[in-house]
Each structure stands twice: as structure tokens, then as C-alpha cells.
Design a protein around this motif. Structure first.
Motif, PDB file in Angstrom:
ATOM      1  N   HIS A 129       7.398  -0.040  -8.696  1.00 32.00           N
ATOM      2  CA  HIS A 129       6.844   0.294  -7.393  1.00 32.00           C
ATOM      3  C   HIS A 129       7.643   1.371  -6.656  1.00 32.00           C
ATOM      4  CE1 HIS A 129       4.002  -2.910  -7.858  1.00 32.00           C
ATOM      5  NE2 HIS A 129       4.948  -3.815  -7.966  1.00 32.00           N
ATOM      6  N   ALA A 130       8.634   1.964  -7.300  1.00 30.26           N
ATOM      7  CA  ALA A 130       9.397   3.045  -6.664  1.00 30.26           C
ATOM      8  C   ALA A 130       8.449   4.200  -6.362  1.00 30.26           C
ATOM      9  CB  ALA A 130      10.528   3.507  -7.581  1.00 30.26           C
ATOM     10  N   PRO A 131       8.392   4.667  -5.112  1.00 28.53           N
ATOM     11  CA  PRO A 131       7.456   5.744  -4.750  1.00 28.53           C
ATOM     12  C   PRO A 131       7.620   6.970  -5.638  1.00 28.53           C
ATOM     13  CG  PRO A 131       8.441   4.793  -2.783  1.00 28.53           C
ATOM     14  CD  PRO A 131       9.181   4.212  -3.960  1.00 28.53           C
ATOM     15  N   GLY A 132       6.532   7.452  -6.161  1.00 23.43           N
ATOM     16  CA  GLY A 132       6.579   8.645  -6.995  1.00 23.43           C
ATOM     17  C   GLY A 132       6.995   8.333  -8.411  1.00 23.43           C
ATOM     18  N   ALA A 133       8.266   8.093  -8.623  1.00 19.24           N
ATOM     19  CA  ALA A 133       8.790   7.853  -9.965  1.00 19.24           C
ATOM     20  C   ALA A 133       8.176   6.596 -10.587  1.00 19.24           C
ATOM     21  CB  ALA A 133      10.307   7.744  -9.929  1.00 19.24           C
ATOM     22  N   GLY A 134       8.139   5.503  -9.821  1.00 21.52           N
ATOM     23  CA  GLY A 134       7.562   4.263 -10.324  1.00 21.52           C
ATOM     24  C   GLY A 134       6.077   4.398 -10.605  1.00 21.52           C
ATOM     25  N   ASN A 358      -2.163   5.798  -3.361  1.00 20.99           N
ATOM     26  CA  ASN A 358      -1.257   5.540  -4.489  1.00 20.99           C
ATOM     27  C   ASN A 358      -0.407   4.300  -4.249  1.00 20.99           C
ATOM     28  OD1 ASN A 358      -2.168   7.742  -5.912  1.00 20.99           O
ATOM     29  ND2 ASN A 358      -0.506   9.091  -5.294  1.00 20.99           N
ATOM     30  N   THR A 359       0.059   4.129  -3.008  1.00 22.27           N
ATOM     31  CA  THR A 359       0.855   2.952  -2.669  1.00 22.27           C
ATOM     32  C   THR A 359       0.041   1.678  -2.854  1.00 22.27           C
ATOM     33  OG1 THR A 359       2.138   4.239  -1.056  1.00 22.27           O
ATOM     34  CG2 THR A 359       2.244   1.847  -0.884  1.00 22.27           C
ATOM     35  N   ALA A 360      -1.210   1.732  -2.421  1.00 27.76           N
ATOM     36  CA  ALA A 360      -2.082   0.557  -2.541  1.00 27.76           C
ATOM     37  C   ALA A 360      -2.372   0.234  -4.010  1.00 27.76           C
ATOM     38  CB  ALA A 360      -3.387   0.807  -1.782  1.00 27.76           C
ATOM     39  N   ILE A 361      -2.673   1.252  -4.795  1.00 26.18           N
ATOM     40  CA  ILE A 361      -2.951   1.023  -6.222  1.00 26.18           C
ATOM     41  C   ILE A 361      -1.729   0.450  -6.920  1.00 26.18           C
ATOM     42  CG2 ILE A 361      -3.437   2.150  -8.425  1.00 26.18           C
ATOM     43  CD1 ILE A 361      -5.188   4.144  -6.894  1.00 26.18           C
ATOM     44  N   SER A 362      -0.558   1.037  -6.640  1.00 25.33           N
ATOM     45  CA  SER A 362       0.682   0.573  -7.264  1.00 25.33           C
ATOM     46  C   SER A 362       0.986  -0.874  -6.899  1.00 25.33           C
ATOM     47  CB  SER A 362       1.844   1.473  -6.840  1.00 25.33           C
ATOM     48  OG  SER A 362       3.088   0.924  -7.233  1.00 25.33           O
ATOM     49  N   THR A 363       0.751  -1.227  -5.636  1.00 23.78           N
ATOM     50  CA  THR A 363       1.109  -2.551  -5.137  1.00 23.78           C
ATOM     51  C   THR A 363       0.147  -3.642  -5.607  1.00 23.78           C
ATOM     52  OG1 THR A 363       2.084  -1.541  -3.159  1.00 23.78           O
ATOM     53  CG2 THR A 363       1.591  -3.905  -3.066  1.00 23.78           C
ATOM     54  N   PHE A 364      -1.147  -3.358  -5.555  1.00 26.49           N
ATOM     55  CA  PHE A 364      -2.134  -4.414  -5.775  1.00 26.49           C
ATOM     56  C   PHE A 364      -2.746  -4.423  -7.181  1.00 26.49           C
ATOM     57  CE2 PHE A 364      -2.240  -3.531  -1.167  1.00 26.49           C
ATOM     58  CZ  PHE A 364      -1.835  -4.785  -0.714  1.00 26.49           C
ATOM     59  N   ILE A 365      -2.705  -3.297  -7.867  1.00 24.80           N
ATOM     60  CA  ILE A 365      -3.302  -3.247  -9.208  1.00 24.80           C
ATOM     61  C   ILE A 365      -2.297  -2.744 -10.235  1.00 24.80           C
ATOM     62  CG2 ILE A 365      -5.179  -2.340 -10.624  1.00 24.80           C
ATOM     63  CD1 ILE A 365      -6.772  -1.848  -8.059  1.00 24.80           C
ATOM     64  N   LEU A 370      -4.982  -0.300 -14.036  1.00 26.14           N
ATOM     65  CA  LEU A 370      -6.221   0.356 -13.583  1.00 26.14           C
ATOM     66  C   LEU A 370      -6.791   1.234 -14.675  1.00 26.14           C
ATOM     67  CD1 LEU A 370      -8.255   1.093 -11.358  1.00 26.14           C
ATOM     68  CD2 LEU A 370      -6.676   2.890 -10.622  1.00 26.14           C
ATOM     69  N   TYR A 371      -5.939   2.053 -15.282  1.00 29.74           N
ATOM     70  CA  TYR A 371      -6.422   2.958 -16.334  1.00 29.74           C
ATOM     71  C   TYR A 371      -6.962   2.166 -17.520  1.00 29.74           C
ATOM     72  CZ  TYR A 371      -3.954   6.680 -13.771  1.00 29.74           C
ATOM     73  OH  TYR A 371      -3.519   7.561 -12.826  1.00 29.74           O
TER      74      TYR A 371
END
Length: 376
Positions: A129-134, A358-365, A370-371
């Protein structure tokens, strides 16, 4: 007036911060810009969707290699039978975990002799969940481990199946030790060795064989595993243990890799016991190699790697040019995006909108899940 030591320390810290800024900002800005493209190629179920994502992310690894090798002058020495590495084959790379940044430095080996586009890494789940890198790691389909075998077993299986579905052959960097070598982890490893009547190590930690055995068997079943690469990393003159050392500019002056390449038919994969025995033997060899290496004060004389001098020069030339192109491209990307955000209100709000999505996708899915769901 500051003395020379203070000035040197400030310069070192500035160097470290600049390196971290290049890596983190390029990951954040780059993924924010490319994430709509990533979503589009998967949403359209294009057959080359995985190729597009992996190709763009591999340029970031080339940027990283160019930054710490060319810009910061870190010398990378690679020994062993690298001529046997198959850049097109599915493989598992096992590496001793000396520092928290080993994964980053191993990209130098992959850039020269493996495939940066196929390069995947096993990491701690907290990093996803690290912004960008994660987010980029999720999109690249890295393997995130939770240190809970029931959960990790299913993740390994899902990981392998995701590449089978798109007929892609990953080259996975895996750390059987589970954590980097520090006084506390070394003490726990030695206590474990004493309790289980195992040899006491001082330069590596005892490997966890269960996860590795599962990886081997699962990759054989789903990804046509061809090779297991035994890699050993050593730092002759300075060790950058973690991110705080990186920010302080305490970078290694030289990094040495010793590579041994094994075709899968050289390993007894018929049982977990056979795979575990193979891995434990490699770790005994790592301990012996590193003991001699450090006792001889980090001697890193270049040894034969299976290539001629001309072939090695060509490898270095291609790696240098690729890294320079990617470095220039990513820095230009950061500058242009920053300028657009500052001067154009529409670009600013679009950037904020995509970041929130992007934050929402990373956090919840998760971009990886997703892909996979889109393609299933």
C-alpha cells in the motif's frame, strides 16, 4: 565554521535524499500517469496487457540501476556462471537477505543477464500500500507474503496461476530467510539452530524451507519452471542496512554477487524433503563463501563468469545505454508532470482525482487482484 566532517556528512545526506527522491517520485508520478493506461489495456482484455505493464515498470528498474551505478558510482561485481542464465525462462532466484535494500541492488544482475520485464519480487505484505511504489508493485504482480502460512500458501498458488493465465514466465526473487540479517534476527536464527541441532551461522540466517518448496512445486505445475538461481550478495566496504541509511547517504561503495545456476532437473523436486535439502545445502555454501569473503577483507577480484572479455564489455555497454535512456526519460517525466500540475489547474485536479482512485483501488481491492478479475 563547520569543519570538513560536517560538510562531508551534509553532502552525503543530500546524496541519499536525492537518490530516494528520484526513486520514489518517479514511482509515484509515473504510476499515477500510467495507471489509466494500465486499466484501459486490461479493461479491453488486450492480449498484450500484461506485456504493457511489465515493459513500463521494467524501465523503472533500469532507472534505478543507472542511478546508483552511473550517477552514484556504486561498483557492481558479478561472479559465477551467469552465462547459463536463461533470460526467457521461468525461474526462482534465491538470495540471502543481508539488508532491506538487497532487492533493489539485485536489479543490476537482472538488467545484465536476466529479464527486467519478467522480474518479480517476493515482499512483505505491508509494502503493497506504499503510495506509488506499492501500487506499481501490485500492478506488476509482485508476490506479497503475510508470514502466515495458510494465507501465503493460497497467495503463492494464485500468483502462479495469474501468470499461467496470460502465458507469462516470471523470474521471481525470493528471500528464504524471511527477514534481513541484523543482530536480533541472527540471534534468533542461532537459537533455532541450537534447538534443532543445526550448524550455527554468522553470515546468513537459516532459511525457511516450506515456502520455497511450495514455490518450486507450484511454479513447476503452472509456469514451466526451468531454473533455480542461487545468488549470494556481499558488501565489501560499506553496508546500507535500511532506508534510514539510504537517506543518510550511507551507500555501499561496492556490491558483489556470486551466482550459481541450476536447471530444475538438477534438483530433487519429487518431495518437499528433497527441495528443502537442496536449499539447506546452498545456505551452508553461502555461509562458507561469505566467511571467507569477509575474513579476506572483502576481496572481490573479478572471476570468470562464462563470457569472454568482449562479451562482458558488450553487456556493460548495453546496460549503460539502457539505463541512461531510462534515467533521462523518467527525470523528464517527473519535471514535465510537476510543471503541468503547477501551471494547469485541470492537470492538478486530474492528478488528484487519479491519486484518490489509485488509493481506493490499492486499499479495497488491489491492482493485482483487479487485473486478474478483469481477465478472468
Amino acid at each position: 565554521m563547520m569543519d570538513s566532517l560536517d560538510v562531508h556528512a551534509i553532502k552525503q545526506r543530500c546524496r541519499g535524499i536525492a537518490l530516494a527522491a528520484v526513486l520514489l517520485l518517479s514511482a509515484f508520478f509515473g504510476f499515477t500517469v500510467f495507471s489509466p493506461l494500465f486499466l484501459a489495456v486490461f479493461a479491453l482484455k488486450l492480449p498484450f496487457a500484461r506485456f504493457v505493464v511489465d515493459s513500463i515498470i521494467c524501465t523503472w528498474f533500469a532507472l534505478a540501476v543507472a542511478t546508483f551505478e552511473t550517477v552514484y558510482g556504486i561498483k557492481v561485481t558479478i561472479q559465477g556462471d551467469v552465462s547459463k542464465l536463461d533470460a526467457h525462462a521461468s525461474s526462482i532466484i534465491v538470495l540471502n537477505h543481508r539488508t532491506r535494500l538487497d532487492w533493489l541492488f539485485f536489479a543490476s544482475v537482472q538488467a545484465r543477464y536476466g529479464s527486467l520485464r519478467r522480474f518479480k519480487i517476493s515482499l512483505k505484505d505491508m509494502l503493497r500500500h506504499a503510495p506509488g511504489a506499492g501500487w506499481a508493485m501490485q500492478a506488476a504482480q509482485f508476490l506479497f507474503m503475510a508470514r502466515n502460512w495458510e494465507r501465503d500458501k493460497n497467495r503463492i498458488e494464485d500468483f502462479m496461476k495469474s501468470f499461467e493465465d496470460v502465458q507469462t514466465y516470471p523470474q521471481l526473487l525470493f528471500f528464504p530467510e524471511g527477514t534481513d540479517l541484523q543482530p536480533q534476527s541472527l540471534q534468533r536464527s542461532q537459537q533455532y539452530a541450537k534447538k534443532n541441532d543445526l550448524p550455527e551461522y554468522h553470515y546468513v540466517l537459516h532459511p525457511r524451507t516450506t515456502g520455497f518448496s511450495s514455490l518450486v512445486q507450484s511454479m513447476q505445475a503452472h509456469n514451466d519452471l526451468k531454473q533455480v538461481i542461487d545468488a549470494t550478495i556481499a558488501y565489501p566496504r560499506n553496508i546500507c542496512q535500511d532506508e534510514s541509511h539510504l537517506l543518510a547517504g550511507d551507500l555501499p561503495r561496492e556490491i558483489v554477487f556470486k551466482i550459481n545456476c541450476y536447471n530444475v532437473d538438477q534438483i530433487d523436486t519429487s518431495s518437499e524433503a528433497g527441495i528443502s535439502k537442496w536449499l539447506e545445502q546452498r545456505w551452508r555454501e553461502k555461509e562458507d563463501f561469505l566467511r571467507g569473503f569477509y575474513q579476506n577483507k572483502g576481496t572481490s577480484d573479478c572471476q570468470s563468469n562464462g563470457f569472454t572479455a568482449c562479451q562482458n564489455l558488450e553487456v556493460e555497454r548495453v546496460t549503460f545505454v539502457l539505463g541512461l535512456v531510462c534515467l533521462s526519460g523518467w527525470i523528464t517525466c517527473i519535471i514535465v508532470i510537476s510543471w503541468a500540475i503547477v501551471v494547469n489547474v485541470y492537470c492538478f485536479w486530474m492528478f488528484i482525482f487519479v491519486t484518490v482512485i489509485n488509493t481506493a483501488i490499492s486499499t479495497f481491492i488491489g491492482f493485482d487482484k483487479l487485473y486478474s478479475r478483469i481477465l478472468s
